[in-house]
Design a protein around this motif. Structure first.
Motif, PDB file in Angstrom:
ATOM      1  N   PRO A 155       0.819  -1.221   0.000  1.00  0.00           N
ATOM      2  CA  PRO A 155       0.000   0.000   0.000  1.00  0.00           C
ATOM      3  C   PRO A 155       0.853   1.270   0.000  1.00  0.00           C
ATOM      4  O   PRO A 155       0.330   2.361   0.229  1.00  0.00           O
ATOM      5  N   ASN A 156       2.169   1.146  -0.284  1.00  0.00           N
ATOM      6  CA  ASN A 156       3.070   2.282  -0.050  1.00  0.00           C
ATOM      7  C   ASN A 156       2.773   3.510  -0.914  1.00  0.00           C
ATOM      8  O   ASN A 156       2.817   4.637  -0.427  1.00  0.00           O
ATOM      9  N   GLY A 157       2.480   3.304  -2.204  1.00  0.00           N
ATOM     10  CA  GLY A 157       2.154   4.438  -3.062  1.00  0.00           C
ATOM     11  C   GLY A 157       0.654   4.661  -3.161  1.00  0.00           C
ATOM     12  O   GLY A 157       0.198   5.715  -3.606  1.00  0.00           O
ATOM     13  N   GLY A 158      -0.111   3.675  -2.718  1.00  0.00           N
ATOM     14  CA  GLY A 158      -1.575   3.713  -2.788  1.00  0.00           C
ATOM     15  C   GLY A 158      -2.052   2.279  -2.829  1.00  0.00           C
ATOM     16  O   GLY A 158      -1.287   1.380  -3.170  1.00  0.00           O
ATOM     17  N   PRO A 159      -3.323   2.046  -2.480  1.00  0.00           N
ATOM     18  CA  PRO A 159      -3.819   0.666  -2.487  1.00  0.00           C
ATOM     19  C   PRO A 159      -3.929   0.104  -3.907  1.00  0.00           C
ATOM     20  O   PRO A 159      -4.150   0.846  -4.856  1.00  0.00           O
ATOM     21  N   PHE A 160      -3.781  -1.220  -4.023  1.00  0.00           N
ATOM     22  CA  PHE A 160      -3.841  -1.864  -5.343  1.00  0.00           C
ATOM     23  C   PHE A 160      -5.179  -1.634  -6.021  1.00  0.00           C
ATOM     24  O   PHE A 160      -5.288  -1.736  -7.240  1.00  0.00           O
ATOM     25  N   THR A 161      -6.197  -1.288  -5.242  1.00  0.00           N
ATOM     26  CA  THR A 161      -7.518  -1.063  -5.844  1.00  0.00           C
ATOM     27  C   THR A 161      -7.525   0.195  -6.708  1.00  0.00           C
ATOM     28  O   THR A 161      -8.492   0.436  -7.416  1.00  0.00           O
ATOM     29  N   SER A 162      -6.447   0.993  -6.667  1.00  0.00           N
ATOM     30  CA  SER A 162      -6.399   2.156  -7.563  1.00  0.00           C
ATOM     31  C   SER A 162      -5.766   1.838  -8.913  1.00  0.00           C
ATOM     32  O   SER A 162      -5.585   2.744  -9.721  1.00  0.00           O
ATOM     33  N   TYR A 163      -5.448   0.585  -9.201  1.00  0.00           N
ATOM     34  CA  TYR A 163      -4.859   0.261 -10.515  1.00  0.00           C
ATOM     35  C   TYR A 163      -5.730   0.725 -11.695  1.00  0.00           C
ATOM     36  O   TYR A 163      -5.201   1.242 -12.672  1.00  0.00           O
ATOM     37  N   PRO A 164      -7.056   0.515 -11.656  1.00  0.00           N
ATOM     38  CA  PRO A 164      -7.837   0.970 -12.819  1.00  0.00           C
ATOM     39  C   PRO A 164      -7.725   2.484 -13.055  1.00  0.00           C
ATOM     40  O   PRO A 164      -7.661   2.934 -14.203  1.00  0.00           O
ATOM     41  N   HIS A 165      -7.666   3.253 -11.973  1.00  0.00           N
ATOM     42  CA  HIS A 165      -7.484   4.702 -12.101  1.00  0.00           C
ATOM     43  C   HIS A 165      -6.126   4.999 -12.735  1.00  0.00           C
ATOM     44  O   HIS A 165      -6.011   5.843 -13.643  1.00  0.00           O
ATOM     45  N   LEU A 166      -5.098   4.292 -12.285  1.00  0.00           N
ATOM     46  CA  LEU A 166      -3.748   4.467 -12.835  1.00  0.00           C
ATOM     47  C   LEU A 166      -3.726   4.110 -14.329  1.00  0.00           C
ATOM     48  O   LEU A 166      -3.112   4.824 -15.144  1.00  0.00           O
ATOM     49  N   ILE A 167      -4.420   3.048 -14.693  1.00  0.00           N
ATOM     50  CA  ILE A 167      -4.453   2.652 -16.108  1.00  0.00           C
ATOM     51  C   ILE A 167      -5.099   3.761 -16.936  1.00  0.00           C
ATOM     52  O   ILE A 167      -4.624   4.107 -18.019  1.00  0.00           O
ATOM     53  N   ARG A 168      -6.158   4.377 -16.400  1.00  0.00           N
ATOM     54  CA  ARG A 168      -6.774   5.465 -17.172  1.00  0.00           C
ATOM     55  C   ARG A 168      -5.813   6.651 -17.316  1.00  0.00           C
ATOM     56  O   ARG A 168      -5.742   7.265 -18.387  1.00  0.00           O
ATOM     57  N   LEU A 169      -5.067   6.976 -16.249  1.00  0.00           N
ATOM     58  CA  LEU A 169      -4.093   8.065 -16.353  1.00  0.00           C
ATOM     59  C   LEU A 169      -3.081   7.791 -17.470  1.00  0.00           C
ATOM     60  O   LEU A 169      -2.644   8.702 -18.168  1.00  0.00           O
ATOM     61  N   LEU A 170      -2.714   6.519 -17.635  1.00  0.00           N
ATOM     62  CA  LEU A 170      -1.696   6.165 -18.623  1.00  0.00           C
ATOM     63  C   LEU A 170      -2.261   6.088 -20.042  1.00  0.00           C
ATOM     64  O   LEU A 170      -1.538   6.300 -21.011  1.00  0.00           O
ATOM     65  N   CYS A 171      -3.554   5.780 -20.152  1.00  0.00           N
ATOM     66  CA  CYS A 171      -4.162   5.547 -21.471  1.00  0.00           C
ATOM     67  C   CYS A 171      -4.913   6.761 -22.014  1.00  0.00           C
ATOM     68  O   CYS A 171      -5.386   6.719 -23.149  1.00  0.00           O
ATOM     69  N   ASP A 172      -5.092   7.801 -21.226  1.00  0.00           N
ATOM     70  CA  ASP A 172      -6.024   8.878 -21.583  1.00  0.00           C
ATOM     71  C   ASP A 172      -5.359  10.220 -21.247  1.00  0.00           C
ATOM     72  O   ASP A 172      -5.350  10.665 -20.104  1.00  0.00           O
ATOM     73  N   ARG A 173      -4.790  10.838 -22.296  1.00  0.00           N
ATOM     74  CA  ARG A 173      -4.012  12.052 -22.055  1.00  0.00           C
ATOM     75  C   ARG A 173      -4.876  13.196 -21.511  1.00  0.00           C
ATOM     76  O   ARG A 173      -4.449  13.934 -20.616  1.00  0.00           O
ATOM     77  N   ASP A 174      -6.105  13.359 -22.013  1.00  0.00           N
ATOM     78  CA  ASP A 174      -6.959  14.452 -21.522  1.00  0.00           C
ATOM     79  C   ASP A 174      -7.252  14.282 -20.031  1.00  0.00           C
ATOM     80  O   ASP A 174      -7.228  15.242 -19.263  1.00  0.00           O
ATOM     81  N   PHE A 175      -7.526  13.069 -19.638  1.00  0.00           N
ATOM     82  CA  PHE A 175      -7.811  12.769 -18.231  1.00  0.00           C
ATOM     83  C   PHE A 175      -6.585  13.102 -17.363  1.00  0.00           C
ATOM     84  O   PHE A 175      -6.693  13.712 -16.306  1.00  0.00           O
TER      85      PHE A 175
END
Ligand SMILES: [Zn+2]
Ligand SMILES: [Zn+2]
Length: 561
Positions: free
Chosen positions: A378-398
Motif C-alpha cells: 500500500p506504499n504508493g496507494g492501495p492496489f484497488t487504484s490500478y484501474p485509475h492508474l491505467i486510465r491516467l496512462l491511457c487517456d491524455r486528456d484525463f
C-alpha cells in the motif's frame, strides 16, 4: 474439477502479447482448467459470447505487500481504516487476507507476490497468503541485512559459499526469489548509522551496499533462479537519490536485476525546492540495459500506509506520519520493519511531483516488457487504484486535467505536460500480466496460448473510461472456473478455488545445511529445527492449494527472454 467439459469463449478481442495477438477477434477454448485446441468440429458444452469485450490473461502483481508481519502491524496501528464502508478507498489500504483476495479477483487479477518475506517469519507469510482466496501466490525472501550474510562477506566468503547460502535460504523458506532492501542499510541502522550510500562501508561490518548487491545478484544468476535480484535500492525517498540508483545499477556490472518501486528512487536535487524529477536519467539507464526491469510504485492521492523493511528510511520519515503514529521494529539479527501512515496530497509540491515522476517513468520507457504496473501496495496507494492508474496512462486528456489540479509549480518542473503518449491496451497487457509472468519465469501464465492455465480476465471495452472498464471485468476465470462476474465475486462462500503456491527449487549443497544450522543456532531468530518448511507443510500453509514449483536453470545465459 471442471472435468472434460469444453467451454468456448466466443468472439472477444484478444490481447495476448506473448503470441503477438493485438486485439484480434479470436475464440478461446477451455478444458480441465487450461486453454486447449479442440478437435476439428468438436462442439462446445458451453459457449460464452464475448463480442464487444477485451480478453486478456489474468493479471499478475509481482510486488504487493499482502502477507507477513508488516501488514499485520499496519492493521494493528490503523484499526480505524478497517471500519470504512464498502466502496470507500481507505478500506483497501490494509485489508485482511480475504478482502485482499476478492478485491484482486474482482479486478481481474489471478496471482500476486509478496515481496518482503522475513526468513524467520516465512511460515506465517505462507499461511497468510494461503488465507487469501483464489489468487496464486509466492514471496521473495529478504537477504542482505542479515547477520549471517554480512558476517561472512566481512570474513571474505567466496561466491560459492554465498550462492549456497542463497540456495539454502530459498529452499528453507520456499521463496520465489530474493529481495534486498536498502542493502546493508537496515543492519547499519541498528549500529546507529542514519544513511548509507552505495560505496559507504557499514560501520560495524565494513561491508558496502555494492558488495552486497554484487554477491546476491551473482549468486542468483549462478543458481539460475528465473527472477533476478529484486532490489529496493539505497536512499529511498531522498532528494537527489538518482545518484545512488545509478550507482546501484552500475554495481550490477551487467547482471540481470529487477529494481522495485523506482518512482521512489528517481529524484533529483534541482529547482527552487531542491527536489526534481530524475525520471529521464532512470529511463535512459533502463533503455540501455535490456537485462534490467523495474516496477514503478506509482503514488496516488489520498490516505494510505507505508510499510517497509527499510527501518532506516521509515524512521527518517516518521515526522510526516498522517495520522501521527508509527511503529518500528528491529527483527533481531535478521531484518527490520517500519510502518508509517501517510496521506498523499494534491496541494503538496513533493507529493504532486512524485505522482508526475511515476507517470513519466511509465510513459517514457521505450520497452513495456521492462516496466511493471504497481503502486507498491500500500506504499504508493492501495492496489484497488490500478484501474485509475491505467486510465491516467491511457487517456491524455484525463491525465492533463488531473495535472492541472495539482500544486501549480509541478507542471513547470517536470516533463509530464509535454508527454503525448497514451498506452495501448496491448501495452497495458504487457505491464500487468505478460511482462510480470516472464520476469518471474511462469511459463504457463500471462498468456493465452494452448496449454496455458485458464486464468482469464474479460473486460467490456470502454475507450472513454478505462477506469470503469478495468474496475469491473465482465468475467474472471481462475483455472477455467468463473470466479467473478461484472466486478463481483461469483462463487458461494466455501466454494471458491484455493490458490497455489509458487516457489523455486534451486540445487542445494547437501553439506551447507549443517554449517548454516550451526550459525543459525547462534545468530538466527528462530530455532533452526523450525526454520525449514517442507513441501507437506507448505501445502498445509496454503490450505491444500497446489504446489507450483518453478525450475531453476543453472548456467543459463543472462537476460530476461
Ligand atoms: Zn521496498
Ligand atoms: Zn514494496
Amino acid at each position: 474439477m471442471s472435468g472434460a467439459r469444453l467451454t468456448c469463449l466466443r468472439g472477444g478481442r484478444v490481447h495476448d502479447p506473448v503470441h503477438g495477438v493485438d486485439g484480434e477477434v479470436r475464440d478461446l477454448w477451455l478444458r480441465g482448467g487450461r486453454l486447449v485446441e479442440p478437435a476439428p468440429g468438436e462442439p462446445a458444452d458451453t459457449t460464452i459470447d464475448l463480442s464487444g469485450c477485451i480478453v486478456m490473461a489474468g493479471g499478475i502483481d509481482l510486488h504487493t505487500h499482502i502477507g507477513g508481519g508488516k501488514m499485520n502491524l499496519a492493521r494493528l496501528l490503523l484499526p480505524e481504516l478497517q471500519r470504512h464502508a464498502d466502496g470507500d478507498p481507505c478500506r483497501h489500504v490494509a485489508p485482511g487476507a480475504i478482502e485482499t483476495g476478492w478485491r484482486y479477483v474482482e479486478m481481474g487479477y489471478t496471482a500476486a507476490f509478496e515481496p518482503a518475506m522475513v526468513a524467520a517469519n516465512a511460515r506465517q507469510t505462507h499461511m497468510e497468503l494461503g488465507d487469501t482466496p483464489v489468487l496464486d501466490h509466492g514471496a521473495y525472501v529478504m537477504l542482505g541485512n542479515d547477520e549471517m550474510l554480512l558476517r561472512r562477506l566481512a570474513e571474505g566468503a567466496g561466491p560459492e559459499e554465498i550462492r549456497d547460502l542463497i540456495a539454502w535460504t530459498l529452499h528453507a523458506t520456499k521463496a520465489m526469489g530474493v529481495k534486498v532492501v536498502n542493502p546493508a542499510g537496515i543492519s547499519a541502522f541498528k549500529f546507529d548509522q542514519r544513511r548509507l550510500d552505495v560505496d559507504e562501508p557499514h560501520r560495524h561490518w565494513q561491508v558496502t551496499p555494492r558488495q552486497v548487491l554484487q554477491s546476491l545478484a551473482q549468486g542468483l544468476q549462478a543458481l539460475g533462479v528465473p527472477h533476478p535480484l529484486h532490489i529496493h535500492a539505497s536512499n529511498l525517498g531522498v532528494a537527489g537519490n538518482i545518484d545512488s540508483t545509478l550507482a546501484t545499477i552500475d554495481a550490477l556490472e551487467g547482471l540481470p536485476a529487477h529494481l522495485t518501486h523506482v518512482q521512489f528512487h528517481a529524484y533529483g536535487r534541482e529547482g527552487p525546492k531542491k527536489f526534481s524529477s530524475a525520471a529521464r536519467a532512470l529511463v535512459e539507464a533502463l533503455d540501455a540495459r535490456p537485462q534490467l526491469s523495474v516496477d514503478v510504485g506509482q503514488i496516488l492521492f489520498g490516505q494510505t500506509v507505508t510499510a517497509s523493511g527499510d527501518t532506516m528510511r521509515q524512521f527518517a520519515n516518521a515526522g510526516l506520519a498522517s495520522p501521527r503514529k508509527s511503529v518500528f521494529s528491529d527483527i533481531e539479527c535478521e531484518a527490520g520493519c517500519g510502518v508509517v501512515p501517510f496521506r498523499y496530497r494534491e496541494s503538496s509540491f513533493v507529493n504532486a511531483l512524485q505522482w508526475a515522476i511515476g507517470l513519466e517513468i511509465f510513459l517514457q520507457a521505450k520497452d513495456p516488457w521492462q516496466v511493471v504496473l504497481t503502486t507498491d501496495h500500500p506504499n504508493g496507494g492501495p492496489f484497488t487504484s490500478y484501474p485509475h492508474l491505467i486510465r491516467l496512462l491511457c487517456d491524455r486528456d484525463f491525465r492533463d486535467a488531473q495535472l492541472a489540479r495539482l500544486h501549480p509549480e509541478v507542471a513547470q518542473q517536470c516533463a509530464l505536460k509535454d508527454i503525448r503518449r497514451e498506452l495501448t491496451l496491448q501495452e497495458v497487457a504487457i505491464m500487468t500480466r505478460a511482462g510480470p509472468a516472464r520476469l518471474l519465469g511462469l511459463r504457463d501464465r500471462g498468456h493465452l496460448g494452448t496449454g496455458a492455465v485458464a486464468d482469464i480476465a474479460v473486460y467490456r471495452d470502454d475507450p472513454l473510461d478505462r477506469e470503469r472498464m478495468f474496475t469491473t471485468p465482465e468475467w474472471v476465470f481462475k483455472d477455467g472456473a468463473v470466479v467473478a462476474r461484472q466486478g463481483r465475486r461469483a462463487t458461494e462462500p466455501g466454494q471458491e478455488p484455493v490458490g497455489g503456491t509458487f516457489f523455486v527449487v534451486p540445487d542445494i549443497d547437501p553439506d551447507i545445511g549443517r554449517a548454516l544450522r550451526r550459525r543459525h543456532a547462534r545468530w538466527g531468530t528462530v530455532n533452526p529445527d523450525h526454520l525449514e518448511i517442507g513441501c507437506d507443510e507448505l501445502c498445509a500453509c496454503g490450505r491444500g492449494g497446489r504446489l507450483l514449483p518453478v525450475e531453476c536453470f543453472a548456467g543459463r545465459e543472462g537476460g530476461t527472454a
